[in-house]
Scaffold this motif. Structure first.
Motif, short mmCIF file in Angstrom:
data_model
loop_
_atom_site.label_atom_id
_atom_site.label_comp_id
_atom_site.label_asym_id
_atom_site.label_seq_id
_atom_site.Cartn_x
_atom_site.Cartn_y
_atom_site.Cartn_z
N GLN A 1 -10.50 -31.05 5.41
CA GLN A 1 -9.87 -30.07 4.54
C GLN A 1 -8.66 -29.48 5.25
N HIS B 1 -4.96 -28.83 9.52
CA HIS B 1 -5.79 -29.88 8.92
C HIS B 1 -7.04 -30.01 9.79
N SER C 1 -9.65 -28.13 -4.64
CA SER C 1 -9.04 -27.01 -3.91
C SER C 1 -9.71 -25.70 -4.29
N TYR D 1 -16.65 -30.71 -1.46
CA TYR D 1 -15.39 -30.83 -2.18
C TYR D 1 -15.22 -32.27 -2.66
N ASP E 1 -5.58 -26.11 5.14
CA ASP E 1 -5.08 -24.85 4.61
C ASP E 1 -3.67 -24.65 5.16
N SER F 1 -5.55 -20.66 1.25
CA SER F 1 -6.06 -21.52 0.19
C SER F 1 -6.51 -22.81 0.86
N VAL F 2 -7.44 -23.51 0.25
CA VAL F 2 -8.03 -24.69 0.86
C VAL F 2 -7.88 -25.88 -0.07
N THR F 3 -7.54 -27.03 0.50
CA THR F 3 -7.50 -28.29 -0.25
C THR F 3 -8.22 -29.36 0.55
N SER F 4 -8.72 -30.36 -0.17
CA SER F 4 -9.34 -31.50 0.49
C SER F 4 -8.91 -32.76 -0.25
N GLU F 5 -7.93 -33.45 0.31
CA GLU F 5 -7.41 -34.66 -0.33
C GLU F 5 -8.47 -35.76 -0.41
#
Length: 112
Positions: free
Chosen positions: A68, A74, A49, A44, A70, A90-94
């Motif tokens: 990551q 964290h 995301s 990622y 969801d 849903s997945v995010t990776s700042e």
């Protein structure tokens, strides 16, 4: 898959020479084992995301670097996550991350 697939010092970065390709906007994939189940590395980019999706089979994730998140938490490097069949997220990776992922069946994207 014919012969066994192996990586020397995998947790120490032995995966870093894998060849990644486009998977979706901001996410690249290196497929290690194809079919069902499938095993891959996902990389990622920071801020990337994956939209809400339904797990049609078991998915397991080991975060190798970065982190990551969801709806449930964290997950930093070293975290292991198992998403059961029938679950969704849903997945995010700042900061960006690399995960080892295994899924027994493909996911179904719910929202684009």
């Amino acid at each position: 898959m014919g012969e066994p697939l192996s990586f020397v010092d995998f947790l120490g970065g032995g995966w870093q020479h894998c060849r990644f390709e486009y998977f979706r906007e901001g996410v690249e994939i290196c497929r290690l084992v194809t079919g069902e189940p499938e095993v891959a590395l996902l990389r990622y980019a920071p801020g990337a995301s994956v939209p809400r999706h339904l797990h049609q089979g078991l998915e397991t994730i080991l975060v190798l670097s970065g982190s990551q998140s969801d709806e449930y938490g964290h997950y930093s490097a070293g975290s292991f996550v198992a998403n059961a069949a029938g679950s969704s997220h849903s997945v995010t990776s700042e900061e960006g991350c690399v995960v080892l992922i295994q899924w027994t069946r493909p996911v179904k994207i719910l929202h684009l």
